[in-house]
Design a protein around this motif. Structure first.
Motif, PDB file in Angstrom:
ATOM      1  N   GLU A   1       0.828  -1.214   0.000  1.00  0.00           N
ATOM      2  CA  GLU A   1       0.000   0.000   0.000  1.00  0.00           C
ATOM      3  C   GLU A   1       0.861   1.263   0.000  1.00  0.00           C
ATOM      4  O   GLU A   1       0.640   2.185  -0.771  1.00  0.00           O
ATOM      5  CB  GLU A   1      -0.911  -0.023   1.225  1.00  0.00           C
ATOM      6  N   ARG A   2       1.865   1.271   0.870  1.00  0.00           N
ATOM      7  CA  ARG A   2       2.728   2.459   0.965  1.00  0.00           C
ATOM      8  C   ARG A   2       3.578   2.678  -0.284  1.00  0.00           C
ATOM      9  O   ARG A   2       3.945   3.808  -0.608  1.00  0.00           O
ATOM     10  CB  ARG A   2       3.602   2.383   2.211  1.00  0.00           C
ATOM     11  N   ALA A   3       3.873   1.607  -1.019  1.00  0.00           N
ATOM     12  CA  ALA A   3       4.616   1.765  -2.276  1.00  0.00           C
ATOM     13  C   ALA A   3       3.844   2.659  -3.240  1.00  0.00           C
ATOM     14  O   ALA A   3       4.437   3.399  -4.030  1.00  0.00           O
ATOM     15  CB  ALA A   3       4.877   0.403  -2.915  1.00  0.00           C
ATOM     16  N   PHE A   4       2.526   2.628  -3.154  1.00  0.00           N
ATOM     17  CA  PHE A   4       1.698   3.483  -4.013  1.00  0.00           C
ATOM     18  C   PHE A   4       1.424   4.835  -3.366  1.00  0.00           C
ATOM     19  O   PHE A   4       1.602   5.866  -3.999  1.00  0.00           O
ATOM     20  CB  PHE A   4       0.380   2.776  -4.360  1.00  0.00           C
ATOM     21  N   THR A   5       1.009   4.843  -2.105  1.00  0.00           N
ATOM     22  CA  THR A   5       0.597   6.108  -1.488  1.00  0.00           C
ATOM     23  C   THR A   5       1.766   7.055  -1.232  1.00  0.00           C
ATOM     24  O   THR A   5       1.617   8.263  -1.401  1.00  0.00           O
ATOM     25  CB  THR A   5      -0.161   5.862  -0.173  1.00  0.00           C
ATOM     26  N   GLU A   6       2.902   6.525  -0.837  1.00  0.00           N
ATOM     27  CA  GLU A   6       4.045   7.380  -0.506  1.00  0.00           C
ATOM     28  C   GLU A   6       4.782   7.892  -1.738  1.00  0.00           C
ATOM     29  O   GLU A   6       5.576   8.824  -1.635  1.00  0.00           O
ATOM     30  CB  GLU A   6       5.015   6.628   0.409  1.00  0.00           C
ATOM     31  N   GLU A   7       4.531   7.302  -2.881  1.00  0.00           N
ATOM     32  CA  GLU A   7       5.245   7.687  -4.099  1.00  0.00           C
ATOM     33  C   GLU A   7       4.316   8.219  -5.184  1.00  0.00           C
ATOM     34  O   GLU A   7       4.690   8.266  -6.353  1.00  0.00           O
ATOM     35  CB  GLU A   7       6.057   6.506  -4.629  1.00  0.00           C
ATOM     36  N   LYS A   8       3.129   8.633  -4.797  1.00  0.00           N
ATOM     37  CA  LYS A   8       2.142   9.094  -5.774  1.00  0.00           C
ATOM     38  C   LYS A   8       2.698  10.194  -6.677  1.00  0.00           C
ATOM     39  O   LYS A   8       2.516  10.166  -7.897  1.00  0.00           O
ATOM     40  CB  LYS A   8       0.880   9.582  -5.056  1.00  0.00           C
ATOM     41  N   ALA A   9       3.388  11.152  -6.103  1.00  0.00           N
ATOM     42  CA  ALA A   9       3.946  12.253  -6.895  1.00  0.00           C
ATOM     43  C   ALA A   9       4.933  11.732  -7.948  1.00  0.00           C
ATOM     44  O   ALA A   9       4.992  12.248  -9.066  1.00  0.00           O
ATOM     45  CB  ALA A   9       4.632  13.274  -5.992  1.00  0.00           C
ATOM     46  N   LYS A  10       5.680  10.709  -7.600  1.00  0.00           N
ATOM     47  CA  LYS A  10       6.629  10.103  -8.542  1.00  0.00           C
ATOM     48  C   LYS A  10       5.886   9.517  -9.744  1.00  0.00           C
ATOM     49  O   LYS A  10       6.295   9.690 -10.890  1.00  0.00           O
ATOM     50  CB  LYS A  10       7.415   8.999  -7.821  1.00  0.00           C
ATOM     51  N   TYR A  11       4.769   8.854  -9.489  1.00  0.00           N
ATOM     52  CA  TYR A  11       4.011   8.224 -10.564  1.00  0.00           C
ATOM     53  C   TYR A  11       3.316   9.264 -11.437  1.00  0.00           C
ATOM     54  O   TYR A  11       3.252   9.108 -12.654  1.00  0.00           O
ATOM     55  CB  TYR A  11       3.006   7.213  -9.997  1.00  0.00           C
ATOM     56  N   VAL A  12       2.825  10.306 -10.821  1.00  0.00           N
ATOM     57  CA  VAL A  12       2.210  11.397 -11.584  1.00  0.00           C
ATOM     58  C   VAL A  12       3.260  12.024 -12.502  1.00  0.00           C
ATOM     59  O   VAL A  12       2.989  12.297 -13.672  1.00  0.00           O
ATOM     60  CB  VAL A  12       1.586  12.448 -10.648  1.00  0.00           C
ATOM     61  N   LYS A  13       4.462  12.209 -11.998  1.00  0.00           N
ATOM     62  CA  LYS A  13       5.550  12.783 -12.801  1.00  0.00           C
ATOM     63  C   LYS A  13       5.898  11.874 -13.981  1.00  0.00           C
ATOM     64  O   LYS A  13       6.126  12.355 -15.099  1.00  0.00           O
ATOM     65  CB  LYS A  13       6.779  13.013 -11.911  1.00  0.00           C
ATOM     66  N   ILE A  14       5.940  10.573 -13.743  1.00  0.00           N
ATOM     67  CA  ILE A  14       6.205   9.627 -14.841  1.00  0.00           C
ATOM     68  C   ILE A  14       5.143   9.783 -15.920  1.00  0.00           C
ATOM     69  O   ILE A  14       5.455   9.892 -17.113  1.00  0.00           O
ATOM     70  CB  ILE A  14       6.240   8.173 -14.330  1.00  0.00           C
ATOM     71  N   LEU A  15       3.877   9.804 -15.518  1.00  0.00           N
ATOM     72  CA  LEU A  15       2.792   9.942 -16.490  1.00  0.00           C
ATOM     73  C   LEU A  15       2.872  11.273 -17.228  1.00  0.00           C
ATOM     74  O   LEU A  15       2.721  11.326 -18.447  1.00  0.00           O
ATOM     75  CB  LEU A  15       1.437   9.800 -15.794  1.00  0.00           C
ATOM     76  N   GLU A  16       3.117  12.353 -16.485  1.00  0.00           N
ATOM     77  CA  GLU A  16       3.226  13.669 -17.129  1.00  0.00           C
ATOM     78  C   GLU A  16       4.340  13.683 -18.161  1.00  0.00           C
ATOM     79  O   GLU A  16       4.157  14.148 -19.284  1.00  0.00           O
ATOM     80  CB  GLU A  16       3.492  14.751 -16.083  1.00  0.00           C
ATOM     81  N   THR A  17       5.492  13.176 -17.787  1.00  0.00           N
ATOM     82  CA  THR A  17       6.649  13.179 -18.683  1.00  0.00           C
ATOM     83  C   THR A  17       6.387  12.329 -19.919  1.00  0.00           C
ATOM     84  O   THR A  17       6.617  12.770 -21.048  1.00  0.00           O
ATOM     85  CB  THR A  17       7.894  12.659 -17.947  1.00  0.00           C
ATOM     86  N   GLU A  18       5.913  11.126 -19.704  1.00  0.00           N
ATOM     87  CA  GLU A  18       5.679  10.209 -20.819  1.00  0.00           C
ATOM     88  C   GLU A  18       4.575  10.708 -21.750  1.00  0.00           C
ATOM     89  O   GLU A  18       4.720  10.647 -22.966  1.00  0.00           O
ATOM     90  CB  GLU A  18       5.322   8.812 -20.297  1.00  0.00           C
ATOM     91  N   LEU A  19       3.502  11.189 -21.181  1.00  0.00           N
ATOM     92  CA  LEU A  19       2.369  11.587 -22.015  1.00  0.00           C
ATOM     93  C   LEU A  19       2.577  12.959 -22.648  1.00  0.00           C
ATOM     94  O   LEU A  19       2.074  13.211 -23.741  1.00  0.00           O
ATOM     95  CB  LEU A  19       1.075  11.519 -21.217  1.00  0.00           C
ATOM     96  N   LYS A  20       3.329  13.806 -21.997  1.00  0.00           N
ATOM     97  CA  LYS A  20       3.644  15.100 -22.614  1.00  0.00           C
ATOM     98  C   LYS A  20       4.406  14.864 -23.907  1.00  0.00           C
ATOM     99  O   LYS A  20       4.116  15.459 -24.938  1.00  0.00           O
ATOM    100  CB  LYS A  20       4.488  15.951 -21.658  1.00  0.00           C
ATOM    101  N   GLU A  21       5.362  13.941 -23.850  1.00  0.00           N
ATOM    102  CA  GLU A  21       6.148  13.609 -25.039  1.00  0.00           C
ATOM    103  C   GLU A  21       5.253  12.946 -26.102  1.00  0.00           C
ATOM    104  O   GLU A  21       5.331  13.259 -27.273  1.00  0.00           O
ATOM    105  CB  GLU A  21       7.298  12.683 -24.665  1.00  0.00           C
ATOM    106  N   ALA A  22       4.399  12.045 -25.657  1.00  0.00           N
ATOM    107  CA  ALA A  22       3.541  11.315 -26.597  1.00  0.00           C
ATOM    108  C   ALA A  22       2.541  12.213 -27.297  1.00  0.00           C
ATOM    109  O   ALA A  22       2.214  12.017 -28.466  1.00  0.00           O
ATOM    110  CB  ALA A  22       2.804  10.196 -25.861  1.00  0.00           C
ATOM    111  N   PHE A  23       2.034  13.228 -26.585  1.00  0.00           N
ATOM    112  CA  PHE A  23       0.963  14.058 -27.137  1.00  0.00           C
ATOM    113  C   PHE A  23       1.429  15.429 -27.610  1.00  0.00           C
ATOM    114  O   PHE A  23       0.621  16.262 -27.974  1.00  0.00           O
ATOM    115  CB  PHE A  23      -0.152  14.234 -26.102  1.00  0.00           C
TER     116      PHE A  23
END
Length: 141
Positions: A116-138
């Motif tokens: 559970e904490r692997a997801f909740t404590e690192e949420k900002a990290k995952y949002v950043k991954i999505l932003e970076t990847e999708l910004k490039e894709a779109f």
């Protein structure tokens, strides 16, 4: 005087369908990067005795209700399946190897609720991954 503008709807629909297919592939790839990062974070937080729990952690990305979901889990047939839930849910004192692991990973708490904490404590990290990847894709070409 008459001026007309013609727009080919069939061509526009084909292009939109192609864009939709590519977009879904790009989103899936981005979520798979989130999945890999979440697995890494779960391994960091998993308590260690013999190391079976860390080695038993697996991940996958699925489509559920038209949404991509990154999942980190312990398979029921893995060597750690019999105690993975107990180590996740119960409160306990960390053993010597878990204490050493925690000391070696500043800012990471090993043990209780490791998945559970692997997801909740690192949420900002995952949002950043999505932003970076999708910004490039779109980005517009």
């Amino acid at each position: 005087m008459k001026i007309e503008f013609q727009f080919d709807l069939d061509e526009a629909r084909r292009k939109l369908k192609a864009f939709e297919r590519k977009s879904e592939q790009d989103i899936l790839k981005a979520m798979q990067k989130v999945e890999a990062a979440a697995l890494e974070e779960a391994v960091k937080r998993a308590p260690i005795d013999e190391g079976n729990l860390q080695l038993s952690l697996q991940s996958k990305t699925e489509v559920r209700f038209r949404a991509y979901v990154a999942i980190v889990y312990v398979a029921t047939n893995s060597p750690a399946s019999d105690y993975a839930l107990v180590m996740h849910e119960d409160d306990y004192e960390l053993g010597p190897l878990s204490q050493q692991k925690q000391a070696a990973l500043p800012g990471v708490r090993v043990g209780h609720k490791y998945l559970e904490r692997a997801f909740t404590e690192e949420k900002a990290k995952y949002v950043k991954i999505l932003e970076t990847e999708l910004k490039e894709a779109f980005r517009a070409d």
